[in-house]
Write an enzyme that holds these catalytic residues in place. Sequence first.
Site, PDB file in Angstrom:
ATOM      1  N   ASP A 153       0.845  -1.189   0.000  1.00  0.00           N
ATOM      2  CA  ASP A 153       0.000   0.000   0.000  1.00  0.00           C
ATOM      3  C   ASP A 153       0.882   1.241   0.000  1.00  0.00           C
ATOM      4  O   ASP A 153       2.067   1.170   0.340  1.00  0.00           O
ATOM      5  CB  ASP A 153      -0.875   0.032   1.259  1.00  0.00           C
ATOM      6  CG  ASP A 153      -2.075  -0.893   1.132  1.00  0.00           C
ATOM      7  OD1 ASP A 153      -2.409  -1.271   0.007  1.00  0.00           O
ATOM      8  OD2 ASP A 153      -2.655  -1.238   2.176  1.00  0.00           O
ATOM      9  N   ASP A 168      -4.634  -2.976   4.978  1.00  0.00           N
ATOM     10  CA  ASP A 168      -5.167  -2.522   6.263  1.00  0.00           C
ATOM     11  C   ASP A 168      -6.691  -2.522   6.324  1.00  0.00           C
ATOM     12  O   ASP A 168      -7.261  -2.461   7.403  1.00  0.00           O
ATOM     13  CB  ASP A 168      -4.647  -1.124   6.603  1.00  0.00           C
ATOM     14  CG  ASP A 168      -4.920  -0.115   5.486  1.00  0.00           C
ATOM     15  OD1 ASP A 168      -5.698  -0.425   4.567  1.00  0.00           O
ATOM     16  OD2 ASP A 168      -4.342   0.983   5.537  1.00  0.00           O
ATOM     17  N   ASP A 186      -9.325  -5.632   1.960  1.00  0.00           N
ATOM     18  CA  ASP A 186      -8.020  -6.206   1.602  1.00  0.00           C
ATOM     19  C   ASP A 186      -7.895  -7.662   2.032  1.00  0.00           C
ATOM     20  O   ASP A 186      -6.932  -8.339   1.671  1.00  0.00           O
ATOM     21  CB  ASP A 186      -6.884  -5.406   2.267  1.00  0.00           C
ATOM     22  CG  ASP A 186      -6.692  -4.041   1.623  1.00  0.00           C
ATOM     23  OD1 ASP A 186      -6.930  -3.928   0.408  1.00  0.00           O
ATOM     24  OD2 ASP A 186      -6.317  -3.099   2.333  1.00  0.00           O
TER      25      ASP A 186
END
Length: 710
Positions: free
Chosen positions: A164, A466, A470
């Site tokens: 990310d 997070d 996901d």
Amino acid sequence: MTTPIGSLWLSERDWIRNSEVTSVGVNTEWGMLMASISEDNGEETPLQVRLNGVATFIGIVGLAVGVSVLFVLLARYFTGHTKNVYGTRQFKAGVTGVGTAVNGVIKIFTIAVTIVVVAVPEGLPLAVTLTLAYSMRRMMADKALVRRLSACETMGSATTICSDKTGTLTLNKMTAVEACVGEIRTDFTSSSSLLPARVVSLLTEGIAYNTNGSVFKPEGGGETEVSGSPTEKAILVWGLKQLGMNFKAIRSESAIAHVVPFNSEKKRGVAIKLPDSEFRVHWKGAAEIVLASCTQYMDVNDQVSAMDEDKKAIEDMASCCLRCVALAYKTCKMEDIPNNDEQAKWTLPEDELILLAIVGLKDPCRSGVKDSVELCKRAGVKVRMVTGDNILTARAIALECGILTSDAEATEPYLIEGRVFRSLPDMQREEIAERILVMGRSSPNDKLLLVQALKRHGHVVGVTGDGTNDAPALHEADIGLAMGIQGTEVAKESSDIIILDDNFASVVKIIRWGRSVYANIQKFIQFQLTVNVAALVINVVAAISSGDVPLNTVQLLWVNLIMDTLGALALATEPPTDHLMHRPPVGRREPLVTNVVWRNLLVQAFYQISVLLILNFSGRKLLGLEKDPIDHANKVKNTLIFNAFVLCQIFNEFKSRKPDELNVIFIEFLGKFTSTVKLDWHNWLISIVIAFISWPLAVVGKLIQTDPSP
């Protein structure tokens, strides 16, 4: 609970009556998500695959050799070729009694079992478990909580990391640093009085109502507290400090009629009822998406002007690593509001909007992240950024972090949008996935598709995440890395390792530890196989040639269970070194026993086999024991062989600590148990010299150049 819609206050009972149930349980989106992440695909880790291969090979070889030795010894025994220490035949047809023959067969069977015992590496499971457990505990100090033990070693095989951006590569501390309002571009160094009053009023109204954050100002004075997500907080602070927004007063002027939560279209909407019975709809979201719905904008004269297609403001802000958020509105008449029966299904109008502002939010990169990315590259681990941000913002951050190294790389297919990637056919998606370095405007499903494509291509994939959405990608990856601070509980439950500080530098430390686990297990296998190969060959050759073995079952069990246990404890707790990050990842297909391991193993095993077999066949003569009773001389010879063999393994353990670098008790008191006798100092000296010679021999062996992989 009541919710105002239109001119009515709709009760909770009315909401329920006007709602429709479309699915329940596992058929809901949440249910399907939880079902997908709770399934155990049973996939083995790369190390498990390798260890199973090694164990299967060793087992087959050991069993085959043991059975072969059994038949050879039985044939020798019953044909009269097996003789005792005095040179007479042990079996004579028609003369030897049944009891004696049975004892002879049992002895032969014991020798065959000894051969099989030698081949089995009993210490290997202990070494693997010790290494994983030790590393797991030590990784806590490096801000990594391991939830699945095997993830420690899998991370060492990782060939790519899909990371990310927000909170991992960056600090996730948003600050509004620039805005475009009408024709005015401001970097907040100038006063907000330059902005038209009408624009300021509409902006503060949209900021105050269209947010899931809040503002609290203590009654006794003190600093104002702003809560919410980093993006929400940044925009609220901008409204408070730059636009002079009075959050509490504005929120008391009107009632919220309807809210559209932030969705996959990257925007959030709210409708408020104005005192004059009109409704105003405010939208906030990703600049290019909101801008696509705008047909007009508020200019510097408080007038509504026609929009053009110029997106230069977005491109300029994005190129400066800014996240661009647009605020727009639309005023609705009373007749535009649905009647009471359809109010629960009301869809806020999102076309023909009037643009108020484009705000640029700065999320600084973490210090040291560029060095961490560079370290990953040197270690052969490709870092890919997967973010929901604008593709231009993602490009700028990737260049700043070192994921993209030049403008030449900042083009397709290295740089791609999620919608483009998901629209590709499976085969083409797998081909292009190998080259992707940055994916912007990606959805959680795009991340999942990327992980699947990379795994099919043979990669060992690590994924950071997070959010709840996901979870499928974290579950699908070989190593799921959830964020400990920003991560949701669902993301953490789907992960293998939790990064406690949300920092990409911690990911690099996990890779380092993973490689250390793999290297330590590889060291122990080299040590263990040297013991097994040497003992196996010595006993097989001795058994076939003389019908007896110099290393008996108890001695070999002691070597395997005691020495291997201590060896596992020593080699399994070797700390990681920087040298581990200067080699390529082992990936999914590379063998556990490399050419380097084979070289070291064969050099040491050949030396031990040669010396100890010479002692076995010519020991009485070399040691001056020809005049001693045969039985005593054989015991001294076999004791010396066992002692030298054990000392060779002790010296070998030191050499096993660095397989590719140049480096360098029992007999006296438990003789009855192990069929040994006490040795004098001459024989002890001979044992030590034999073992010591293995050190300079190892140095010579390591000068032999080998390809690290077969």
